[in-house]
Motif scaffolding. Structure first.
Motif, PDB file in Angstrom:
ATOM      1  N   ASN A   1       0.827  -1.210   0.000  1.00 17.68           N
ATOM      2  CA  ASN A   1       0.000   0.000   0.000  1.00 17.68           C
ATOM      3  C   ASN A   1       0.860   1.259   0.000  1.00 17.68           C
ATOM      4  OD1 ASN A   1      -2.731   1.265   0.365  1.00 17.68           O
ATOM      5  ND2 ASN A   1      -1.731   2.030   2.206  1.00 17.68           N
ATOM      6  N   ASP A   2       1.953   1.216   0.757  1.00 16.11           N
ATOM      7  CA  ASP A   2       2.857   2.367   0.778  1.00 16.11           C
ATOM      8  C   ASP A   2       3.477   2.591  -0.602  1.00 16.11           C
ATOM      9  OD1 ASP A   2       2.323   2.778   3.434  1.00 16.11           O
ATOM     10  OD2 ASP A   2       4.113   1.720   4.158  1.00 16.11           O
ATOM     11  N   ARG A   3       3.882   1.485  -1.230  1.00 19.89           N
ATOM     12  CA  ARG A   3       4.448   1.622  -2.573  1.00 19.89           C
ATOM     13  C   ARG A   3       3.422   2.171  -3.551  1.00 19.89           C
ATOM     14  NH1 ARG A   3       6.747  -3.464  -1.286  1.00 19.89           N
ATOM     15  NH2 ARG A   3       5.126  -4.504  -2.537  1.00 19.89           N
ATOM     16  N   LEU A   4       2.177   1.652  -3.450  1.00 26.12           N
ATOM     17  CA  LEU A   4       1.128   2.131  -4.338  1.00 26.12           C
ATOM     18  C   LEU A   4       0.854   3.618  -4.113  1.00 26.12           C
ATOM     19  CD1 LEU A   4      -1.011   1.564  -6.470  1.00 26.12           C
ATOM     20  CD2 LEU A   4      -2.567   0.870  -4.624  1.00 26.12           C
ATOM     21  N   THR A   5       0.844   4.028  -2.844  1.00 23.24           N
ATOM     22  CA  THR A   5       0.617   5.444  -2.544  1.00 23.24           C
ATOM     23  C   THR A   5       1.724   6.306  -3.129  1.00 23.24           C
ATOM     24  OG1 THR A   5      -0.530   4.849  -0.485  1.00 23.24           O
ATOM     25  CG2 THR A   5       0.286   7.119  -0.682  1.00 23.24           C
ATOM     26  N   ASN A   6       2.968   5.863  -2.970  1.00 22.62           N
ATOM     27  CA  ASN A   6       4.094   6.622  -3.524  1.00 22.62           C
ATOM     28  C   ASN A   6       4.028   6.692  -5.047  1.00 22.62           C
ATOM     29  OD1 ASN A   6       5.178   7.081  -0.973  1.00 22.62           O
ATOM     30  ND2 ASN A   6       6.406   5.206  -1.017  1.00 22.62           N
ATOM     31  N   GLU A   7       3.640   5.568  -5.679  1.00 18.23           N
ATOM     32  CA  GLU A   7       3.516   5.562  -7.133  1.00 18.23           C
ATOM     33  C   GLU A   7       2.417   6.511  -7.594  1.00 18.23           C
ATOM     34  OE1 GLU A   7       2.883   1.551  -8.285  1.00 18.23           O
ATOM     35  OE2 GLU A   7       4.935   0.893  -7.809  1.00 18.23           O
ATOM     36  N   ILE A   8       1.303   6.556  -6.838  1.00 18.19           N
ATOM     37  CA  ILE A   8       0.212   7.464  -7.197  1.00 18.19           C
ATOM     38  C   ILE A   8       0.666   8.910  -7.097  1.00 18.19           C
ATOM     39  CG2 ILE A   8      -2.057   8.312  -6.463  1.00 18.19           C
ATOM     40  CD1 ILE A   8      -2.747   5.436  -5.685  1.00 18.19           C
ATOM     41  N   ILE A   9       1.421   9.215  -6.030  1.00 21.48           N
ATOM     42  CA  ILE A   9       1.921  10.579  -5.856  1.00 21.48           C
ATOM     43  C   ILE A   9       2.873  10.950  -6.992  1.00 21.48           C
ATOM     44  CG2 ILE A   9       3.338  12.061  -4.376  1.00 21.48           C
ATOM     45  CD1 ILE A   9       2.216  10.538  -1.978  1.00 21.48           C
TER      46      ILE A   9
ATOM     47  N   GLU B   1       0.926  11.516 -10.204  1.00 24.38           N
ATOM     48  CA  GLU B   1       0.248  12.808 -10.216  1.00 24.38           C
ATOM     49  C   GLU B   1       1.234  13.932 -10.529  1.00 24.38           C
ATOM     50  OE1 GLU B   1      -1.681  13.133  -6.463  1.00 24.38           O
ATOM     51  OE2 GLU B   1      -3.387  11.870  -7.038  1.00 24.38           O
TER      52      GLU B   1
END
Length: 569
Positions: free
Chosen positions: A182-190, A193
């Motif tokens: 989830n942390d990796r996914l959040t970082n990838e989303i950021i 963007e």
């Protein structure tokens, strides 16, 4: 590519009259799009269900019942699908009625193209439909991935429930793994963007650049007519008062030409003389001018981070353009510090941000002030042409856009960093090069000796500009024939070989570069001049050969000198 994916890329064509379907298919094929003609509506509906990217349907292929069948197929689409339709309709007087037009609009994702049909409009509409369809395919794939992920998660949860009492340690390990994912996914989303914001800004600046380049082209044509007539008045009028006023008007044209030059620098259509320039010499050359421009109330500092290599801080740039850019930044900084402050010019080798430039060897020239700074919203727009925070009459809004265009065209970039109340820093990133001594000095002396008149063919699509150039040439004693486009010019060349051809670059049907290539096939040794106010410099450089480039707006003396140079060649 699987067969299903091939089918999903095709465009279905239903146009029963004549060769409409074949012609549409040929147009799409020019863009690499597979167009598949359908004999009737039922076949098209079956092909839609089998898989397709879009459909082009002629109005005459649909009646009320056919629209109903088409609507039924569209309503049965998967939730992710919004099948695009391009409907070719006649003008309203040719429709069966307003009710039928309304029913067509209710089909959903519909683009209506009225006949007679423009080929470019058809290509643009089809491309837009395909882009939308590709986004739908991406959404479908993403939904599928989410469903598979949800199924995997459901199975995992069942296993965790079954093994809850005996495998608590395994549950903890899985929980930690999910948290890390989830942390990796959040970082990838950021990061995504941020990348999307950067791409969006670059696309906006590119669009503005194309617009300003077109404006500069038209404005240069107008200036060329005015300046040419002013030159003729100065040369031929016996009235001293009229000549003085013509000189004033000609000077105003030159100021207008400077504005268009700044616009072309932003749109990256200005021809720059890129050469190695030592930053130390650059700073030394502008230091006194900057000090005079900003006044004694501002403390100046010029410094360079250098190393043992004497050519370490040298950049590939147009010396005149970079000096003008730095002076513009100094004046902007002065205006931001009405009560005085500090202004620093700093240069150093540095690695650019990944979102700004590709990896390479660059020098960053930073101009920093201690002024009021600006908000993020204002900083995001300062490189746009005509955007300014100054009062009306105190700035054109072209200074920073010229900085941006000059940096981009030199193979670098520019960005601005500012915080309200803490000052502003403008960074100009340029490619670093080894400093080499120039072996020669260009001869810029113009030959003013006027020879006998020559037969000259003038090719220009704007009749006012063409007439102005022809009258100027006739005033210089030349015999002039005229052509409104490339095709007419080729006819004139077959009729009689001129001693020189002067052509515009941007013309309908055939560019000046294409005309020069065709003319050389007939007369390889005929001298040629391209006169342009806006040009694709790569295309010209690839085709002009030993021809001469004459920038609009040009003075009569520039025209005369270019003709003399071309004829001597």
């Amino acid at each position: 590519m699987t067969p299903s994916s091939v089918a999903e890329q095709r465009v279905l064509i239903l146009a029963p009259r004549g060769r409409d379907a074949d012609v549409i298919g040929e147009v799409l094929a020019q863009d690499g799009i597979a167009g598949v003609a359908q004999p009737q509506l039922e076949a098209l509906l079956g092909a839609m269900e089998a898989g397709a990217a879009a459909a082009i349907i002629a109005e005459e292929a649909l009646d009320s019942a056919g629209i109903g069948r088409l609507a039924a197929v569209l309503q049965a689409q998967a939730p992710w699908s919004d099948f695009p339709l391009v409907l070719l309709v006649s003008r309203p007087v040719g429709m069966a009625g307003a009710g039928l037009r309304a029913r067509l609009a209710e089909l959903g994702n519909v683009i209506l193209l009225e006949r007679p049909l423009n080929v470019q409009t058809l290509r643009s509409a089809t491309s837009a439909a395909l882009r939308g369809r590709r986004r739908q395919y991406s959404a479908r794939d993403m939904l599928g991935e989410r469903e598979r992920a949800a199924e995997v998660l459901r199975v995992s949860q069942e296993q965790l429930v079954q093994l809850n009492e005996t495998l608590e340690a395994r549950i903890d390990e899985r929980t930690r793994a999910l948290a890390q994912a989830n942390d990796r996914l959040t970082n990838e989303i950021i990061e995504r963007e941020r990348a999307l914001q950067t791409v969006s800004q670059l696309q906006k600046m590119e669009a503005i650049g194309q617009l300003t380049g077109g404006i500069a082209h038209d404005f240069n044509n107008l200036l060329n007519v005015v300046q040419g007539n002013m030159d003729l008045i100065v040369m031929m009028s016996p009235d001293e008062v009229a000549r003085k006023r013509a000189v004033v008007a000609r000077n105003a044209c030159q100021r207008g030409a400077k504005l268009t030059s700044q616009l072309l620098a932003f749109s990256r259509n200005q021809s720059l003389d890129l050469r190695p320039v030592a930053v130390g010499a650059l700073f030394g050359g502008i230091q006194e001018l900057v000090a005079t421009s900003v006044g004694s109330g501002i403390a100046l500092a010029f410094d360079i981070d250098d190393d043992a290599d004497p050519g370490a801080i040298a950049v590939l740039v147009d010396a005149n353009q970079i000096e003008m850019a730095l002076l513009n930044l100094a004046i902007n900084a002065r205006d931001a510090m009405p009560n005085g402050g500090r202004l620093r010019f700093h240069a150093a080798r540095a690695t650019p941000p990944a979102a700004l430039l590709p990896q390479g060897d660059y020098v960053c020239i930073t101009v920093s002030d201690s002024g009021a700074g600006m908000s993020a919203e204002v900083a995001a727009r300062v490189f746009e042409p005509f955007f300014t925070t100054k009062e009306v009459g105190k700035g054109t809004g072209l200074g920073l856009s010229q900085v941006y265009g000059m940096a981009q065209q030199s193979g670098g970039g520019a960005r601005i960093l500012s915080v309200p109340g803490q000052g502003t820093s403008v960074e100009i990133w340029l490619r670093r090069v080894a400093l080499e001594m120039d072996g020669g000095v260009a001869d810029t002396t113009r030959q003013r000796q006027r020879g006998p008149g020559a037969r000259i063919l003038v090719v220009e699509d704007d009749p006012v500009v063409r007439t102005s150039i022809a009258e100027s040439l006739q005033a210089l004693g030349h015999y002039v024939t005229q052509a409104a486009d490339g095709a007419q010019a080729l006819v004139e060349l077959e009729r009689e070989r001129p001693e020189l051809m002067i052509t515009d670059y941007l013309m309908p049907g055939m560019t000046g570069a294409e005309l020069m290539r065709k003319a050389r096939a007939v007369f390889p040794d005929m001298p040629m001049i391209i006169a342009t106010g806006y040009a694709d410099m790569r295309a010209i450089e690839a085709s002009i050969g030993d021809g001469i480039l004459l920038r609009k707006p040009f003075q009569l003396a520039d025209l005369e000198a270019s003709i003399g140079q071309a004829l001597r060649q």
